[in-house]
Design an enzyme around this catalytic site. Sequence first.
Site, PDB file in Angstrom:
ATOM      1  N   SER A  18     -38.536 -56.992  -8.022  1.00 25.13           N
ATOM      2  CA  SER A  18     -37.505 -57.382  -7.061  1.00 25.13           C
ATOM      3  C   SER A  18     -37.381 -58.897  -6.892  1.00 25.13           C
ATOM      4  CB  SER A  18     -37.762 -56.711  -5.709  1.00 25.13           C
ATOM      5  OG  SER A  18     -37.533 -55.314  -5.803  1.00 25.13           O
ATOM      6  N   THR A  63     -40.575 -50.674  -0.663  1.00 28.33           N
ATOM      7  CA  THR A  63     -40.993 -49.733  -1.683  1.00 28.33           C
ATOM      8  C   THR A  63     -42.081 -48.854  -1.082  1.00 28.33           C
ATOM      9  OG1 THR A  63     -41.711 -49.513  -3.982  1.00 28.33           O
ATOM     10  CG2 THR A  63     -42.674 -51.334  -2.722  1.00 28.33           C
ATOM     11  N   LYS A  67     -40.945 -46.505   2.835  1.00 28.90           N
ATOM     12  CA  LYS A  67     -39.530 -46.164   2.937  1.00 28.90           C
ATOM     13  C   LYS A  67     -39.199 -45.250   4.120  1.00 28.90           C
ATOM     14  CE  LYS A  67     -38.284 -46.840  -1.923  1.00 28.90           C
ATOM     15  NZ  LYS A  67     -37.606 -46.265  -3.105  1.00 28.90           N
ATOM     16  N   ASN A  88     -34.701 -48.186   2.009  1.00 29.72           N
ATOM     17  CA  ASN A  88     -35.285 -49.138   1.069  1.00 29.72           C
ATOM     18  C   ASN A  88     -34.758 -50.561   1.290  1.00 29.72           C
ATOM     19  OD1 ASN A  88     -32.655 -48.900  -0.040  1.00 29.72           O
ATOM     20  ND2 ASN A  88     -33.432 -49.347  -2.092  1.00 29.72           N
ATOM     21  N   ASP A 104     -30.704 -46.950  -3.005  1.00 30.82           N
ATOM     22  CA  ASP A 104     -31.130 -46.153  -4.160  1.00 30.82           C
ATOM     23  C   ASP A 104     -30.069 -45.120  -4.535  1.00 30.82           C
ATOM     24  OD1 ASP A 104     -33.588 -47.343  -4.700  1.00 30.82           O
ATOM     25  OD2 ASP A 104     -34.673 -46.054  -3.296  1.00 30.82           O
ATOM     26  N   GLY A 127     -40.174 -33.649 -10.186  1.00 31.54           N
ATOM     27  CA  GLY A 127     -40.917 -34.257  -9.104  1.00 31.54           C
ATOM     28  C   GLY A 127     -40.250 -34.067  -7.756  1.00 31.54           C
ATOM     29  N   ALA A 128     -40.942 -34.567  -6.715  1.00 30.36           N
ATOM     30  CA  ALA A 128     -40.458 -34.485  -5.340  1.00 30.36           C
ATOM     31  C   ALA A 128     -40.749 -35.825  -4.665  1.00 30.36           C
ATOM     32  CB  ALA A 128     -41.141 -33.328  -4.606  1.00 30.36           C
ATOM     33  N   GLY A 129     -40.473 -35.916  -3.392  1.00 31.31           N
ATOM     34  CA  GLY A 129     -40.740 -37.169  -2.685  1.00 31.31           C
ATOM     35  C   GLY A 129     -39.474 -37.941  -2.389  1.00 31.31           C
ATOM     36  N   TYR A 216     -40.028 -48.062 -14.988  1.00 29.78           N
ATOM     37  CA  TYR A 216     -39.649 -49.195 -15.839  1.00 29.78           C
ATOM     38  C   TYR A 216     -40.853 -49.924 -16.427  1.00 29.78           C
ATOM     39  CZ  TYR A 216     -40.450 -52.085 -11.623  1.00 29.78           C
ATOM     40  OH  TYR A 216     -41.001 -52.685 -10.520  1.00 29.78           O
ATOM     41  N   GLY A 237     -35.779 -46.995 -15.385  1.00 29.26           N
ATOM     42  CA  GLY A 237     -35.991 -47.518 -14.046  1.00 29.26           C
ATOM     43  C   GLY A 237     -35.343 -48.868 -13.811  1.00 29.26           C
TER      44      GLY A 237
END
Length: 275
Positions: A18, A63, A67, A88, A104, A127-129, A216, A237
């Site tokens: 970032s 990040t 979040k 974010n 995002d 995935g999850a989250g 990434y 990413g």
Amino acid sequence: MSRIRAAVLGSPIEHSLSPVLHRAAYQELGLGDRSYDRFEIDEAALPGFMARLGPEWAGLSLTMPLKRAIIPLLDGISDTAASVETVNTVVFTEDGRKVGDNTDIPGLLAALDEQGVQKVESAAVLGAGATASSALAALARICTGEVTAYVRSEARAAEMRAWGERLGVEVRTADWSRAAEALDAPLVIATTPAGATDELAASVPAAPGTLFDVLYDPWPTPLAGAWTHGGGKLLGGLDLLVHQAVLQVELMTGCPIAPLAAMRAAGEAALRARH
């Protein structure tokens, strides 16, 4: 006092690109008086850090694991952020308010649109989250059919089904042991940590669709490499990071158009320098 400071917060944070992206934008826009830093901040340290911020602050990038932890410390959040209970981006307004947003979701959509992906009949999420819920929010706008989420526990599966119901997208869940089936979907969004999808590289179909792997570094992942070899369309990413950072720069500086090309070039150069 001018609002000229910004930073990214998280833990771990040393890997974050970032600062590279935002500083490149400031240089391109002629905003040499602005600064963008990184701070190693976990959930326990977050309230104290926020309390110490002065009127010189313009915004923050968040990040993991912050979040959702940031939300109680804000004066309000956007509808986009509220839809997934994930922030974010924090913008400090002229009247002293701290407002949370989520770049995002529109960043995912912008990256897909850039590659010509505007509508899909079905999709799979690995995935999850927090990132997976943002992926579902994006898919709610472009997927006309079912989304299948591949997860490692029934608790995660229940969460993803609940997010789907809330976001207005039909979500079916499957155990991670069946994750290879996901690769047949026209759009696959991988939101898992590094290494989690490596075992799937051998299962890439003969004519793959589109893969959006949100990692990434390291890049390419084994799955991404196999996807490209098979002739599929690939997003990484950095695509997400750049597009969501463009929106952050616009929110934090008030500039109507952030320099996407310059930010992407800076991110690519930084990744090459790491290897």
